[in-house]
Design a protein around this motif. Structure first.
Motif, PDB file in Angstrom:
ATOM      1  N   SER A 119       0.820  -1.211   0.000  1.00 29.50           N
ATOM      2  CA  SER A 119       0.000   0.000   0.000  1.00 29.50           C
ATOM      3  C   SER A 119       0.852   1.259   0.000  1.00 29.50           C
ATOM      4  N   LYS A 120       1.901   1.279   0.814  1.00 26.96           N
ATOM      5  CA  LYS A 120       2.763   2.457   0.886  1.00 26.96           C
ATOM      6  C   LYS A 120       3.492   2.697  -0.432  1.00 26.96           C
ATOM      7  N   LEU A 121       3.950   1.623  -1.060  1.00 23.47           N
ATOM      8  CA  LEU A 121       4.663   1.789  -2.327  1.00 23.47           C
ATOM      9  C   LEU A 121       3.738   2.269  -3.434  1.00 23.47           C
ATOM     10  N   ILE A 122       2.490   1.780  -3.428  1.00 27.39           N
ATOM     11  CA  ILE A 122       1.524   2.258  -4.421  1.00 27.39           C
ATOM     12  C   ILE A 122       1.376   3.768  -4.308  1.00 27.39           C
ATOM     13  N   LYS A 123       1.292   4.263  -3.080  1.00 27.58           N
ATOM     14  CA  LYS A 123       1.057   5.684  -2.854  1.00 27.58           C
ATOM     15  C   LYS A 123       2.288   6.543  -3.113  1.00 27.58           C
ATOM     16  N   GLN A 124       3.487   5.995  -2.880  1.00 28.54           N
ATOM     17  CA  GLN A 124       4.686   6.824  -2.876  1.00 28.54           C
ATOM     18  C   GLN A 124       5.570   6.700  -4.109  1.00 28.54           C
ATOM     19  N   THR A 125       5.512   5.583  -4.812  1.00 31.65           N
ATOM     20  CA  THR A 125       6.449   5.395  -5.915  1.00 31.65           C
ATOM     21  C   THR A 125       6.220   6.396  -7.040  1.00 31.65           C
ATOM     22  N   ARG A 126       7.323   6.832  -7.640  1.00 31.14           N
ATOM     23  CA  ARG A 126       7.251   7.765  -8.766  1.00 31.14           C
ATOM     24  C   ARG A 126       7.356   7.030 -10.105  1.00 31.14           C
ATOM     25  N   VAL A 127       7.528   5.709 -10.046  1.00 25.71           N
ATOM     26  CA  VAL A 127       7.586   4.908 -11.267  1.00 25.71           C
ATOM     27  C   VAL A 127       6.456   3.873 -11.225  1.00 25.71           C
ATOM     28  N   PRO A 128       6.079   3.320 -12.356  1.00 28.26           N
ATOM     29  CA  PRO A 128       5.034   2.294 -12.368  1.00 28.26           C
ATOM     30  C   PRO A 128       5.388   1.111 -11.464  1.00 28.26           C
ATOM     31  N   LEU A 129       4.367   0.513 -10.899  1.00 25.02           N
ATOM     32  CA  LEU A 129       4.538  -0.624  -9.997  1.00 25.02           C
ATOM     33  C   LEU A 129       3.830  -1.829 -10.598  1.00 25.02           C
ATOM     34  N   LEU A 130       4.596  -2.888 -10.877  1.00 30.58           N
ATOM     35  CA  LEU A 130       4.030  -4.125 -11.421  1.00 30.58           C
ATOM     36  C   LEU A 130       3.831  -5.089 -10.270  1.00 30.58           C
ATOM     37  N   LEU A 131       2.566  -5.412  -9.975  1.00 29.57           N
ATOM     38  CA  LEU A 131       2.214  -6.309  -8.888  1.00 29.57           C
ATOM     39  C   LEU A 131       1.884  -7.676  -9.462  1.00 29.57           C
ATOM     40  N   LEU A 132       2.561  -8.698  -8.933  1.00 33.19           N
ATOM     41  CA  LEU A 132       2.400 -10.046  -9.460  1.00 33.19           C
ATOM     42  C   LEU A 132       1.871 -10.971  -8.379  1.00 33.19           C
ATOM     43  N   ARG A 133       1.012 -11.886  -8.772  1.00 32.45           N
ATOM     44  CA  ARG A 133       0.429 -12.877  -7.866  1.00 32.45           C
ATOM     45  C   ARG A 133       1.212 -14.170  -7.945  1.00 32.45           C
TER      46      ARG A 133
END
Length: 279
Positions: free
Chosen positions: A265-279
């Protein structure tokens, strides 16, 4: 499970960013692209019941006028959505997509994406938070779906380097396995980082993941770093010039839901680059 779905929920730079990222992923994966706009039924109901909203003695014609205004508002919102999809389709064609598809639904975003989940290879959407319609639903979408997701800030650049946040958990191991099996990031150099104590077990976990990526043909730099997890990862993204952050998303257990998957959750809110979330 074969299409890239892009949630087009606004206009301007945010929508362009989503469209560009989805087009890039579609081309890398050689998967069809569908541009999706969902008209929120809570904001634009199909039926309006104003009984009780107006005091006793209110005229029936006033209720009818208010209902008509709501209906007109819904029609305008649907038309705006169609215009957004048309603009997104044109941009996708400019990005090299031969036949992007468009889909407009009236309902709940999470329900709609769940219906499409079986045929979704990658979901692309903006994190919102600055007035974007999707902002308040980001975590709900991530928790509900079991598909890879590319969460975007306000800009997208095709990555020339990416960073994998690794912690040795089953979710993280699955994420590394998915990276090795997918053409999405093939040929792009990466950094594999663990933030935590440098114990024997941690070193073995990192070594195993490093070898997996190398055997799949990736150029990999693997390290263990000390410090606060979120801030260290964000700092290393900037330091190393990574244009994409990759990690396993939080799980779906009741305990995980109560903890709100804090690092994710924190990285989603703070990152300045796209975030690839994998299951």
């Amino acid at each position: 499970m074969n299409q890239v779905i892009a949630c087009i929920d606004g206009i301007g730079e945010s929508a362009e960013c989503i469209c560009d990222a989805a087009s890039w992923a579609s081309l890398r994966l050689e998967a069809p692209l569908t541009l999706l706009h969902v008209l929120d039924k809570s904001q634009y109901p199909t039926e309006t019941n104003l009984t009780g909203s107006i005091g006793l003695g209110a005229r029936e014609t006033l209720l009818e006028e208010l209902a008509a205004l709501d209906e007109q508002r819904g029609k305008l919102a649907r038309e705006q959505g169609r215009l957004m999809l048309d603009a997104a389709r044109e941009r996708a064609v400019d990005d090299g997509i031969a036949e992007p598809q468009t889909l407009q639904r009236h309902g709940d975003l999470v329900d709609t994406l769940s219906e499409l989940e079986a045929d979704t290879r990658l979901l692309v959407f903006g994190r919102g938070g600055a007035g974007g319609a999707l902002g308040h639903q980001v975590e709900a979408v991530i928790r509900a779906l079991h598909r890879p997701m590319l969460v975007l800030p306000d800009a997208f650049t095709p990555p020339q380097r990416f960073l994998i946040a690794y912690d040795g958990s089953p979710t993280a191991r699955k994420a590394v396995e998915m990276v090795t099996r997918s053409p999405l990031l093939q040929g792009i150099p990466c950094d594999l980082l663990i933030v935590g104590p440098s114990t024997h077990d941690v070193k073995m976990e990192l070594k195993h993941a490093h070898e997996q990526l190398q055997q799949a043909g990736f150029e990999v730099n693997a390290e263990i770093l000390a410090g606060d997890v979120e801030q260290t990862l964000l700092g290393e993204v900037d330091k190393r010039g990574a244009e994409l952050l990759v990690m396993g998303a939080y799980g779906h257990s009741r305990i995980r839901q109560m903890l709100v998957g804090s690092t994710t959750s924190k990285l989603i809110k703070q990152t300045r680059v796209p975030l690839l979330l994998l299951r």
